[in-house]
Design a protein around this motif. Structure first.
Motif, PDB file in Angstrom:
ATOM      1  N   GLY A  50       0.830  -1.196   0.000  1.00 52.99           N
ATOM      2  CA  GLY A  50       0.000   0.000   0.000  1.00 52.99           C
ATOM      3  C   GLY A  50       0.862   1.242   0.000  1.00 52.99           C
ATOM      4  O   GLY A  50       2.052   1.190  -0.323  1.00 52.99           O
ATOM      5  N   SER A  51       0.246   2.362   0.364  1.00 54.42           N
ATOM      6  CA  SER A  51       0.989   3.619   0.401  1.00 54.42           C
ATOM      7  C   SER A  51       0.372   4.535   1.445  1.00 54.42           C
ATOM      8  O   SER A  51      -0.809   4.420   1.768  1.00 54.42           O
ATOM      9  N   VAL A  52       1.196   5.425   1.975  1.00 56.28           N
ATOM     10  CA  VAL A  52       0.699   6.475   2.866  1.00 56.28           C
ATOM     11  C   VAL A  52       1.173   7.822   2.339  1.00 56.28           C
ATOM     12  O   VAL A  52       2.186   7.925   1.632  1.00 56.28           O
ATOM     13  N   THR A  53       0.389   8.851   2.693  1.00 52.49           N
ATOM     14  CA  THR A  53       0.790  10.220   2.414  1.00 52.49           C
ATOM     15  C   THR A  53       1.189  10.850   3.742  1.00 52.49           C
ATOM     16  O   THR A  53       1.029  10.237   4.800  1.00 52.49           O
ATOM     17  N   ALA A  54       1.697  12.072   3.733  1.00 51.23           N
ATOM     18  CA  ALA A  54       2.056  12.745   4.973  1.00 51.23           C
ATOM     19  C   ALA A  54       0.799  12.910   5.824  1.00 51.23           C
ATOM     20  O   ALA A  54      -0.272  13.228   5.308  1.00 51.23           O
ATOM     21  N   GLY A  55       0.914  12.691   7.136  1.00 51.12           N
ATOM     22  CA  GLY A  55      -0.249  12.796   8.002  1.00 51.12           C
ATOM     23  C   GLY A  55      -1.252  11.694   7.758  1.00 51.12           C
ATOM     24  O   GLY A  55      -2.458  11.936   7.734  1.00 51.12           O
ATOM     25  N   PHE A 130       7.628   8.395   8.924  1.00 54.31           N
ATOM     26  CA  PHE A 130       8.475   9.042   9.921  1.00 54.31           C
ATOM     27  C   PHE A 130       7.668   9.895  10.904  1.00 54.31           C
ATOM     28  O   PHE A 130       6.932  10.802  10.489  1.00 54.31           O
ATOM     29  N   ALA A 131       7.773   9.588  12.204  1.00 51.62           N
ATOM     30  CA  ALA A 131       7.255  10.444  13.295  1.00 51.62           C
ATOM     31  C   ALA A 131       5.747  10.678  13.281  1.00 51.62           C
ATOM     32  O   ALA A 131       5.272  11.637  13.861  1.00 51.62           O
ATOM     33  N   TYR A 132       5.002   9.790  12.627  1.00 52.24           N
ATOM     34  CA  TYR A 132       3.534   9.876  12.673  1.00 52.24           C
ATOM     35  C   TYR A 132       3.072   8.833  13.676  1.00 52.24           C
ATOM     36  O   TYR A 132       3.192   7.635  13.433  1.00 52.24           O
ATOM     37  N   GLN A 133       2.551   9.291  14.830  1.00 53.73           N
ATOM     38  CA  GLN A 133       2.392   8.417  15.987  1.00 53.73           C
ATOM     39  C   GLN A 133       0.945   8.324  16.460  1.00 53.73           C
ATOM     40  O   GLN A 133       0.208   9.316  16.421  1.00 53.73           O
ATOM     41  N   PRO A 134       0.538   7.130  16.975  1.00 53.70           N
ATOM     42  CA  PRO A 134      -0.803   6.971  17.544  1.00 53.70           C
ATOM     43  C   PRO A 134      -0.886   7.510  18.974  1.00 53.70           C
ATOM     44  O   PRO A 134       0.057   7.343  19.760  1.00 53.70           O
ATOM     45  N   PHE A 135      -2.009   8.147  19.275  1.00 56.58           N
ATOM     46  CA  PHE A 135      -2.224   8.715  20.612  1.00 56.58           C
ATOM     47  C   PHE A 135      -3.472   8.121  21.253  1.00 56.58           C
ATOM     48  O   PHE A 135      -4.421   7.753  20.563  1.00 56.58           O
ATOM     49  N   ASN A 151       9.925   8.373  21.754  1.00 46.95           N
ATOM     50  CA  ASN A 151      11.373   8.591  21.765  1.00 46.95           C
ATOM     51  C   ASN A 151      12.161   7.292  21.899  1.00 46.95           C
ATOM     52  O   ASN A 151      13.361   7.316  22.155  1.00 46.95           O
ATOM     53  N   VAL A 152      11.483   6.153  21.729  1.00 48.44           N
ATOM     54  CA  VAL A 152      12.173   4.870  21.657  1.00 48.44           C
ATOM     55  C   VAL A 152      12.091   4.423  20.203  1.00 48.44           C
ATOM     56  O   VAL A 152      11.014   4.430  19.612  1.00 48.44           O
ATOM     57  N   PHE A 153      13.212   4.088  19.618  1.00 49.19           N
ATOM     58  CA  PHE A 153      13.238   3.821  18.180  1.00 49.19           C
ATOM     59  C   PHE A 153      13.534   2.366  17.825  1.00 49.19           C
ATOM     60  O   PHE A 153      13.044   1.862  16.825  1.00 49.19           O
ATOM     61  N   THR A 154      14.361   1.699  18.616  1.00 45.80           N
ATOM     62  CA  THR A 154      14.736   0.317  18.271  1.00 45.80           C
ATOM     63  C   THR A 154      14.125  -0.654  19.273  1.00 45.80           C
ATOM     64  O   THR A 154      13.697  -0.265  20.360  1.00 45.80           O
ATOM     65  N   GLN A 170       1.390  13.981  13.606  1.00 47.28           N
ATOM     66  CA  GLN A 170       2.735  14.091  13.011  1.00 47.28           C
ATOM     67  C   GLN A 170       3.595  14.938  13.944  1.00 47.28           C
ATOM     68  O   GLN A 170       3.418  16.151  14.050  1.00 47.28           O
ATOM     69  N   LEU A 171       4.529  14.298  14.635  1.00 45.06           N
ATOM     70  CA  LEU A 171       5.334  14.995  15.643  1.00 45.06           C
ATOM     71  C   LEU A 171       6.380  15.893  15.015  1.00 45.06           C
ATOM     72  O   LEU A 171       6.645  16.995  15.491  1.00 45.06           O
ATOM     73  N   VAL A 172       7.014  15.423  13.983  1.00 46.19           N
ATOM     74  CA  VAL A 172       8.080  16.157  13.300  1.00 46.19           C
ATOM     75  C   VAL A 172       7.892  15.895  11.818  1.00 46.19           C
ATOM     76  O   VAL A 172       7.523  14.794  11.435  1.00 46.19           O
ATOM     77  N   THR A 173       8.083  16.895  10.988  1.00 46.71           N
ATOM     78  CA  THR A 173       7.957  16.636   9.558  1.00 46.71           C
ATOM     79  C   THR A 173       9.197  15.898   9.057  1.00 46.71           C
ATOM     80  O   THR A 173      10.295  16.062   9.599  1.00 46.71           O
ATOM     81  N   GLY A 174       9.007  15.109   8.042  1.00 49.62           N
ATOM     82  CA  GLY A 174      10.121  14.325   7.498  1.00 49.62           C
ATOM     83  C   GLY A 174       9.599  13.481   6.360  1.00 49.62           C
ATOM     84  O   GLY A 174       8.456  13.651   5.938  1.00 49.62           O
TER      85      GLY A 174
END
Ligand SMILES: [Ca+2]
Ligand SMILES: [Ca+2]
Ligand SMILES: [Ca+2]
Length: 211
Positions: A50-55, A130-135, A151-154, A170-174
């Protein structure tokens, strides 16, 4: 004529075999339990594309037939994916952002304590860039409200909040848009309502109309 029919049947059988194990997103999967795309079909499910767009993230309802053998590996979205596994009610089970400090693609490996011992059944698998997170709140304002520590990545993360996912942010753009491919083990398609049941319903309707 008979030869043609046999040849056609053979082609259909080949096409069915080739396309049966990979599910292609159509047209866009939602990112919450109520809008997740059900991966319906038959047999082993070995991948999702599939695919995602920003946000934007994509959430799929899949059947984990063998949790001890379950794994999900994501590639794509410009080399930086994140994978999330949720219960059907949206509560978090596991997340992996980066395979390592230098490989930003994602892997939920076979045997992780968060899911290897779960009962077989249907779960929600989500992918984002990148940096799109569930709340776990409808309108995020604090990092501590994220379902998983952002802030945990691995490694395979457990949730930091017990509540279900209610929004994404989206916490940070990228680099956060593009195609992805998820490779799965231990998973199956969710069976569609059987054609026999649908035929039965059609027969019932036809019988009623004739009266
Ligand atoms: Ca999508
Ligand atoms: Ca989506
Ligand atoms: Ca990543």
């Amino acid at each position: 004529m008979r030869t043609a029919a046999i040849a056609l049947f053979g082609l259909l059988a080949i096409a069915g075999t080739a396309s049966a194990s990979i599910y292609a997103e159509v047209p866009d999967a939602g990112e919450l339990p109520g809008t997740a795309q059900s991966v319906t079909g038959a047999g082993a499910l070995t991948g999702i594309t599939g695919s995602v767009t920003a946000g934007d993230a994509d959430m799929f309802r899949i059947r984990i037939s063998n949790p001890a053998a379950f794994s999900a590996a994501a590639t794509g979205i410009q080399g930086d994916t994140t994978l999330y596994l949720f219960n059907l009610d949206g509560t978090g089970i596991a997340k992996n952002d980066d395979i390592s400090g230098s490989n930003f693609e994602s892997l939920l490996p076979v045997g992780a304590a968060q899911y290897a011992g779960l009962p077989a059944g249907d779960y929600l698998l989500a992918i984002g860039g990148f940096a799109y997170q569930p709340f776990s709140v409808a309108v995020p304002s604090l990092l501590s409200e994220a379902v998983f520590d952002a802030n945990v990545f691995t490694g395979v993360q457990s949730p930091q909040n017990a509540g279900p996912v209610l929004s994404w942010f989206q916490l940070v753009t990228g680099p956060s848009s593009g195609n992805y491919e998820i490779t799965l083990t231990g998973a199956e398609f969710i069976p569609a309502p059987s054609s026999a049941a649908l035929l039965g319903l059609g027969g019932l309707l036809a019988a009623r109309r004739r009266r």
